[in-house]
Design a protein around this motif. Structure first.
Motif, short mmCIF file in Angstrom:
data_model
loop_
_atom_site.label_atom_id
_atom_site.label_comp_id
_atom_site.label_asym_id
_atom_site.label_seq_id
_atom_site.Cartn_x
_atom_site.Cartn_y
_atom_site.Cartn_z
N SER A 21 64.06 82.74 67.66
CA SER A 21 64.31 81.36 68.12
C SER A 21 62.98 80.65 68.19
O SER A 21 61.94 81.26 68.48
N PRO A 55 61.06 76.84 69.35
CA PRO A 55 61.14 75.50 69.93
C PRO A 55 60.77 74.45 68.87
O PRO A 55 59.72 74.53 68.24
N ILE A 62 66.12 74.08 70.55
CA ILE A 62 65.80 75.46 70.17
C ILE A 62 66.52 75.76 68.86
O ILE A 62 67.75 75.64 68.78
N THR A 79 57.78 71.96 64.71
CA THR A 79 57.50 72.73 65.92
C THR A 79 57.07 71.78 67.04
O THR A 79 56.31 70.82 66.82
N MET A 137 55.99 74.00 72.29
CA MET A 137 56.41 74.71 73.49
C MET A 137 56.40 76.23 73.23
O MET A 137 56.66 76.68 72.13
N GLY A 138 56.12 76.96 74.26
CA GLY A 138 56.10 78.41 74.13
C GLY A 138 54.75 78.96 73.74
O GLY A 138 54.56 80.19 73.72
N GLU A 139 53.78 78.10 73.44
CA GLU A 139 52.41 78.51 73.14
C GLU A 139 52.34 79.55 72.02
O GLU A 139 51.47 80.42 72.01
N ARG A 140 53.25 79.45 71.10
CA ARG A 140 53.23 80.38 69.96
C ARG A 140 52.89 79.62 68.68
O ARG A 140 52.00 80.01 67.94
#
Length: 305
Positions: free
Chosen positions: A193, A195, A206, A235, A238-241
């Motif tokens: 998944s 963000p 998502i 993207t 969010m999620g710092e990926r």
């Protein structure tokens, strides 16, 4: 005539008109004189040119008849030689043609690879981050698993959670590293998944992998949300990926189901998940987060100030 019989006498031989001809010596002298006279007359006055031409015309058929066997032998030999040479040349040309076709296929493959690499390099310049080009070694695209293996691993600095892109958009993220290879989980995997946000209006959502084909589904979209077919999903950061602004997918279906409290939104990834041969491994995390991803969770002693 006696006793009523007639005696027969052999007839006398016919006497030649000339009892004696010229001697052989005189004949030779006369022949030599005639020959010299003809030579002088031909050399000085060309009186025998017409005679020579007439004799050459009369002798031409004889020359042809004499040369026919030799000409037939030469023609037969040349024909056999030409046929053998033609067969050898045909065989050699066939082999050369096959070799050139094989090389042409390699050149076409190299040309396509160069085009892909140029696209990747252009994408890396647009990203403005540190990137590493890797080649896909193996593909596992089944309804239950959407993964690929690349030829770069921990020895090249690859870490778990590292974003992976192709020349067009996000492909997935690294989930396992080996010294010289890594496994990438694609965004279409059912366990993945991401963000995202609608590039047109900033609506966040998502995007989950469907696990079937190459589709994505946006989860928990309200029925009054402003989502349209053709919207570009990027993207959200969010999620710092994944950093913000990476292309992900484009909306293909927006459907309202009476039995579903949320809007069904399906999207198709813009990355060429089933055709890309090379990918980009992107370094976007800060050094501390990269070190944490490489070494695992920090120990409690290291966490203590």
């Amino acid at each position: 005539m006696r006793g009523g019989s007639i005696s027969s006498r052999p007839s006398d031989p016919i006497k030649p008109l000339f009892l004696r001809g010229p001697s052989p010596t005189l004949r030779v002298i006369l022949a030599v004189v005639c020959a010299l006279g003809l030579i002088i007359a031909d050399h000085r006055f060309d009186h025998l040119e017409r005679v020579r031409s007439l004799l050459s015309v009369l002798a031409y058929p004889l020359h042809l008849a004499v040369n026919v066997p030799a000409a037939l032998v030469r023609a037969t030999r040349d024909r056999l030689t030409d046929a053998a040479q033609l067969r050898a040349m045909t065989t050699a040309l066939g082999r050369e043609n096959l070799l050139l076709k094989a090389r042409l296929q390699q050149f076409e493959s190299l040309e396509a690879e160069n085009m892909r690499l140029r696209d990747l390099l252009g994408s890396s310049f647009n990203i403005g981050e540190r990137v590493l080009i890797a080649e896909i070694l193996a593909v596992d695209l089944t309804p239950s698993r959407q993964q690929v293996m690349v030829n770069k691993g921990a020895s090249s600095g690859v870490f778990v959670g590292q974003p992976v892109l192709d020349a067009n958009a996000v492909m997935g993220q690294v989930i396992r590293t080996n010294p010289f290879s890594s496994v990438v989980l694609l965004i279409t995997d059912s366990d993945h998944s991401l963000p995202v946000e609608v590039n047109r209006n900033g609506l966040r959502a998502i995007a989950a992998g469907s696990g079937v084909g190459q589709g994505l589904e946006l989860l928990f979209i309200p029925k009054n949300a402003d989502v349209r077919e053709g919207d570009l999903l990027v993207t959200s950061g969010m999620g710092e990926r994944f950093p913000r602004g990476y292309p992900v997918a484009r909306v293909t279906t927006v459907r309202q189901d009476p039995d579903n409290p949320f809007t069904t939104v399906l999207a198709e990834p813009t990355a060429r998940l089933d055709r890309s041969r090379e990918v980009l491994l992107v370094w976007t995390l800060d050094p501390q987060m990269q070190q944490k991803a490489l070494t695992g969770a920090e120990s409690s002693e290291d966490a203590t100030p």
